[in-house]
Design an enzyme around this catalytic site. Sequence first.
Site, mmCIF file in Angstrom:
data_model
loop_
_atom_site.group_PDB
_atom_site.id
_atom_site.type_symbol
_atom_site.label_atom_id
_atom_site.label_comp_id
_atom_site.label_asym_id
_atom_site.label_seq_id
_atom_site.Cartn_x
_atom_site.Cartn_y
_atom_site.Cartn_z
ATOM 1 N N HIS A 278 0.828 -1.214 0.000
ATOM 2 C CA HIS A 278 0.000 0.000 0.000
ATOM 3 C C HIS A 278 0.864 1.267 0.000
ATOM 4 C CE1 HIS A 278 -3.635 -2.377 1.083
ATOM 5 N NE2 HIS A 278 -2.767 -3.104 1.769
ATOM 6 N N SER B 276 15.585 19.547 -16.110
ATOM 7 C CA SER B 276 14.681 20.692 -16.092
ATOM 8 C C SER B 276 15.275 21.850 -16.870
ATOM 9 C CB SER B 276 14.413 21.130 -14.650
ATOM 10 O OG SER B 276 13.675 22.331 -14.617
ATOM 11 N N LYS C 269 18.730 19.348 -11.534
ATOM 12 C CA LYS C 269 17.686 18.333 -11.452
ATOM 13 C C LYS C 269 17.930 17.247 -12.496
ATOM 14 C CE LYS C 269 12.672 18.121 -10.775
ATOM 15 N NZ LYS C 269 12.292 17.017 -11.665
ATOM 16 N N GLU D 120 10.565 6.531 -17.501
ATOM 17 C CA GLU D 120 9.456 7.317 -18.043
ATOM 18 C C GLU D 120 9.181 6.943 -19.498
ATOM 19 O OE1 GLU D 120 10.040 11.306 -15.234
ATOM 20 O OE2 GLU D 120 10.638 11.363 -17.339
#
Length: 472
Positions: free
Chosen positions: A188, A318, A324, A331
């Site tokens: 969970h 970014s 970043k 992805e």
Amino acid sequence: MTKHAGGGGYRIEHDSMGELKVPENALWGAQTQRAVQNFPVSGLRMPREFIRALGLIKASAAEVNAELGLLDEAIAQAIVAAALEVAAGKHDDQFPVDVFQTGSGTSTNMNANEVIAHLATQAARARVHPNDHVNLGQSSNDVIPSAIHVSAALALREDLVPALKHLAKAIDKKAKSLKGLAKTGRTHLMDAMPVRFDQELGGWSQQVRNGIDRVKACGPRIRRLALGGTAVGTGINAHPKFGLKVARLLAKRSGIAFEPSPDYFESLSSQDAAVELSGALRTYAVSLTKIANDLRWMNSGPLAGLGEIALPALQPGSSIMPGKVNPVIPEAAVMVAAQVIGNDATIAIAGQSGNFQLNVMLPVVAYNLLQSIQLLGAASRLLADAAIAGFAVNEARVRQALERNPILITALNGVIGYDKGAAIAKQAYKEGRPLLDVARENTRLHADELRELLDPAGLTSGGIKGPEGGGA
């Protein structure tokens, strides 16, 4: 009939519907040109693998027709040579017909017939007719379904299955390098009992291997060919032995055990085998999503996320936030999976479109099925080489999380009981203290005994800790 225009960059071709201008240097003829003009829909063309399959089918058909005494040997050999050039990709620019065309794929079949006939005419120095010679014993209605099966079988063998095996091996290798290293398990998305990295990765590997088994299980249906059924499944205008002999020759050429369909009516009117295979591809896409998302979660942070691993830094993440770095490979993998799931929906709808003796969404089935195979193969290799192989474990972060994981108290259920364990876990979480310290204060167990009972690595092998039968 062909008639050249005077320096206008085109020639005049004639078919049963009349005259038509065709680009002067095009190898195709009037029927292909009509399709180009009729279907300016997407700019998407039939995949390379499909054109390859068409070439192999046309070469094998010509060879069989010559063997059966239905086609002149010289013309047959010219067709075989031209068709094998098509199969090899030497004339891919001569297949301009849009994917979104006539539902039978007749335009693409005639495109192949015309290109091969043009090339064979040049080689044989005799008129080779696209219908009477190249398409002898065939119909678009059995050629296109057969090309779907041949191209899919080849793509599975040469691309997808090797790619999935490569990914499974990469995961296994990484798991072996991390053997014995424990981490916090999660159910969970919440802290749970410990697992080892090699156990977690072993689950991924099994998912991939199950994917291999699923696509291979579709093989017997994919290897059945509609060739010999011709227009409606009765075999009109084909020699009774044509389908069997072409299937055997294709098997010999490809090393794949193609065979004639046991029921041509089923093979022309339905695309159930393609729907089945697409379902197996969709299932693997779901597995790929699970693996990629686990990597993204484990990599999240580096400070405010889980930060368990660091994926290879491949590019700035970014355009506005310096420093970043994003998990770009996982992805890309989940986007591939989304595309494949969408392709499967298209194939399912297309599979429903068998009206009486013919399915009329064959080109879109071919396009989406082959795209799914290609995308999953590429994404699997990419995930293996650019994510799995190179990620590093942040052992200090993993160890710190384990030490503070209150769920470790589960290991003492058989010693102190559930209720007391719950109280200790809640206190450790509330006070932000290591579970070991709180358990030592609230039980009669010695520190060494607690360390042994609560050792995260020791807890990953299952079994019961403490006296049998429990007791506080």
